[in-house]
Design a protein around this motif. Structure first.
Motif, mmCIF file in Angstrom:
data_model
loop_
_atom_site.group_PDB
_atom_site.id
_atom_site.type_symbol
_atom_site.label_atom_id
_atom_site.label_comp_id
_atom_site.label_asym_id
_atom_site.label_seq_id
_atom_site.Cartn_x
_atom_site.Cartn_y
_atom_site.Cartn_z
ATOM 1 N N UNK A 117 -5.442 2.165 6.189
ATOM 2 C CA UNK A 117 -4.631 3.174 5.507
ATOM 3 C C UNK A 117 -5.426 4.456 5.295
ATOM 4 N N UNK A 118 -6.702 4.322 4.947
ATOM 5 C CA UNK A 118 -7.552 5.499 4.771
ATOM 6 C C UNK A 118 -7.768 6.227 6.096
ATOM 7 N N UNK A 119 -7.786 5.467 7.193
ATOM 8 C CA UNK A 119 -7.908 6.099 8.501
ATOM 9 C C UNK A 119 -6.644 6.898 8.826
ATOM 10 N N UNK A 120 -5.479 6.340 8.487
ATOM 11 C CA UNK A 120 -4.221 7.079 8.688
ATOM 12 C C UNK A 120 -4.197 8.341 7.831
ATOM 13 N N UNK A 179 -3.547 10.088 -2.884
ATOM 14 C CA UNK A 179 -3.525 8.772 -2.257
ATOM 15 C C UNK A 179 -4.828 8.007 -2.484
ATOM 16 N N UNK A 180 -5.968 8.685 -2.421
ATOM 17 C CA UNK A 180 -7.224 7.986 -2.700
ATOM 18 C C UNK A 180 -7.290 7.569 -4.163
ATOM 19 N N UNK A 181 -6.728 8.385 -5.073
ATOM 20 C CA UNK A 181 -6.656 7.989 -6.480
ATOM 21 C C UNK A 181 -5.828 6.738 -6.654
ATOM 22 N N UNK A 182 -4.706 6.649 -5.948
ATOM 23 C CA UNK A 182 -3.850 5.473 -6.058
ATOM 24 C C UNK A 182 -4.525 4.230 -5.495
ATOM 25 N N UNK A 183 -5.296 4.374 -4.430
ATOM 26 C CA UNK A 183 -6.040 3.221 -3.921
ATOM 27 C C UNK A 183 -7.040 2.731 -4.969
ATOM 28 N N UNK A 184 -7.692 3.665 -5.638
ATOM 29 C CA UNK A 184 -8.655 3.304 -6.675
ATOM 30 C C UNK A 184 -7.960 2.561 -7.812
ATOM 31 N N UNK A 185 -6.742 3.014 -8.175
ATOM 32 C CA UNK A 185 -5.978 2.368 -9.238
ATOM 33 C C UNK A 185 -5.223 1.141 -8.729
ATOM 34 N N UNK A 186 -5.382 0.852 -7.429
ATOM 35 C CA UNK A 186 -4.713 -0.280 -6.777
ATOM 36 C C UNK A 186 -3.198 -0.187 -6.933
ATOM 37 N N UNK A 187 -2.686 1.017 -6.675
ATOM 38 C CA UNK A 187 -1.254 1.270 -6.677
ATOM 39 C C UNK A 187 -0.770 1.527 -5.253
ATOM 40 N N UNK A 197 2.367 8.781 4.820
ATOM 41 C CA UNK A 197 2.964 10.043 5.249
ATOM 42 C C UNK A 197 3.861 10.632 4.166
ATOM 43 N N UNK A 198 4.715 9.822 3.587
ATOM 44 C CA UNK A 198 5.674 10.293 2.575
ATOM 45 C C UNK A 198 4.962 10.880 1.363
ATOM 46 N N UNK A 199 3.986 10.149 0.822
ATOM 47 C CA UNK A 199 3.291 10.608 -0.388
ATOM 48 C C UNK A 199 2.430 11.834 -0.105
ATOM 49 N N UNK A 200 1.852 11.893 1.091
ATOM 50 C CA UNK A 200 1.026 13.045 1.452
ATOM 51 C C UNK A 200 1.858 14.323 1.446
ATOM 52 N N UNK A 201 3.007 14.275 2.101
ATOM 53 C CA UNK A 201 3.869 15.449 2.172
ATOM 54 C C UNK A 201 4.493 15.771 0.820
ATOM 55 N N UNK A 260 2.397 5.321 10.174
ATOM 56 C CA UNK A 260 2.190 5.705 8.785
ATOM 57 C C UNK A 260 3.066 4.894 7.829
ATOM 58 N N UNK A 261 3.570 3.754 8.274
ATOM 59 C CA UNK A 261 4.388 2.911 7.403
ATOM 60 C C UNK A 261 3.607 1.685 6.996
ATOM 61 N N UNK A 262 3.856 1.209 5.791
ATOM 62 C CA UNK A 262 3.207 0.001 5.299
ATOM 63 C C UNK A 262 4.260 -0.886 4.656
ATOM 64 N N UNK A 263 4.062 -2.193 4.734
ATOM 65 C CA UNK A 263 5.015 -3.130 4.166
ATOM 66 C C UNK A 263 4.535 -3.575 2.801
#
Length: 301
Positions: A38-41, A87-95, A100-104, A4-7
Motif C-alpha cells: 500500500x505504501x508503494x502504491x 494516509x501514512x498517519x492512518x497506517x500509524x493509527x492502524x486505520x 487513490x480515493x483518500x489521496x485525492x 489502488x483498491x484494497x479489500x
C-alpha cells in the motif's frame, strides 16, 4: 482487484485489550511490513508530481544557475503532501485507507493550507540557504564571535523550523484550525520532543543527501540516475513520510489529541478518562470542535 483498491470487507483478528504492546521500533516495522505494498502504491501517486517538480527544478537550476529560482517549483508540490501525510498517519493509527480515493480527497480538502505552508517553507529555507553560507564564508569580515553566533542561530533556526514541519502537515489533516495556531503548536512540539525531532531531522537529511548524491553522481555514471529514479517512483517519499510521522505522531497524540478526547468525554459524561481509546474516536468531530473554537476566538476578538 485494481492497483489502488484494497479489500477491507474481511475483519482483522483484532488485538486483546490485555495483550502486551510492542515497543515503537518493532511496532514501526510491523506496520511497515503489513502495508508495504500500500505504501508503494501511495509512493507511485506522490511520485508523479514529485518527479515533475524535481525535473523542473533541475532544468531551472541548469538554465539560470540560480538556486533560489530552482526552488520555486517545489511550492507546487506542497498540496500533494496532504494525501501523503493523511494516509501514512492512518497506517500509524492502524486505520483503513483507500489509497487513490483518500489521496485525492485530502488533496482537494487541504490544498489551500498546504500551499500556504509551502510558500512559507520556500521563503524560510531560501533565507537560510543564503544566511548559512554567508556567515560561514565571512568570518574574518564580520568577526569570528559575531559570525559564529549568527551561524549557530541559523543552524538552530533550520533545525527548529524543520522540526515544526514534521507537525504542521499532521495538524492540517487532523484538525480544522488556523495555520497560525498550528505553527504555534508546532513550535511547542519542536522543543518538547527534541530527541524524536532530531531523528526525524536525520531521516530528512539522509533522504535529501541521497537525492543530491545520486543526481550529482549521475552526471558521471547513469546507473545512479536509474537507482534514484526507481527509489523515487516506488519507495522514497512514502518511506520518508511514514518514518517521520511514526517518530512524531505520538507527541501530537499525547499533547494535543488525547487532551481533546478527554475534554469531549468529560463534557458528554459518557466515557471515563481511563477508558478513552483513540482507535474508536470520531475524528471528524474533533475537526469540527476545533473549528468552532476558532470561530469563538474570532467573536471574542
Amino acid at each position: 482487484m485494481g492497483l489502488f483498491n484494497s479489500n477491507y470487507s474481511r475483519p482483522g483478528p483484532g488485538v486483546s485489550k490485555g495483550a502486551p504492546k510492542d515497543n515503537r521500533f518493532i511496532h514501526y516495522w510491523k506496520i511497515y511490513g503489513r502495508h508495504f505494498w500500500d505504501l508503494m502504491k501511495l509512493n507511485l501517486l506522490f511520485a508523479v508530481p514529485a518527479i515533475v517538480v524535481l525535473v523542473a527544478g533541475v532544468i531551472i537550476s541548469s538554465a539560470t544557475r540560480n538556486i533560489l529560482l530552482a526552488g520555486l517549483p517545489f511550492i507546487a508540490l506542497s498540496p500533494f503532501v496532504a494525501g501523503l501525510t493523511y494516509e501514512t498517519r492512518n497506517y500509524i493509527r492502524e486505520e483503513h485507507v483507500f489509497v487513490l480515493h483518500d489521496f485525492l480527497k485530502k488533496l482537494k480538502e487541504n490544498w489551500k493550507q498546504f500551499l500556504a505552508n509551502g510558500i512559507i517553507c520556500y521563503l524560510v529555507y531560501e533565507v537560510l540557504m543564503i544566511a548559512i553560507p554567508f556567515y560561514a564564508q565571512n568570518q574574518q569580515k564580520l568577526g569570528s564571535v559575531i559570525s559564529t553566533i549568527a551561524l549557530g542561530l541559523s543552524f538552530a533556526t533550520l533545525f527548529i523550523f524543520t522540526s515544526m514541519q514534521f507537525y504542521v502537515p499532521l495538524e492540517i489533516v487532523t484538525f480544522d484550525m488556523k495555520l497560525s495556531k498550528m505553527y504555534r503548536n508546532a513550535g511547542i512540539f519542536a522543543i518538547a520532543a527534541l530527541g524524536w525531532n532530531f531523528l526525524g531531522f536525520f531521516v530528512t537529511a539522509f533522504v535529501l543527501l541521497l537525492l543530491y548524491g545520486c543526481l550529482y553522481l549521475g552526471q558521471y555514471a547513469p546507473l545512479f540516475l536509474f537507482i534514484i529514479l526507481l527509489l523515487a517512483i516506488f519507495l522514497l517519499w512514502s518511506f520518508w513520510a511514514y518514518t517521520v510521522n511514526s517518530l512524531v505522531y505520538p507527541t501530537l497524540d499525547r499533547m494535543m489529541i488525547q487532551p481533546t478526547l478527554k475534554k469531549e468525554a468529560e463534557e458528554r459524561g459518557e466515557v471515563p478518562e481511563e477508558d478513552l481509546d483513540p482507535a474508536f474516536t470520531d475524528w471528524d468531530s474533533i475537526r469540527e470542535d476545533t473549528d468552532d473554537e476558532d470561530d469563538d476566538d474570532e467573536e471574542e476578538d
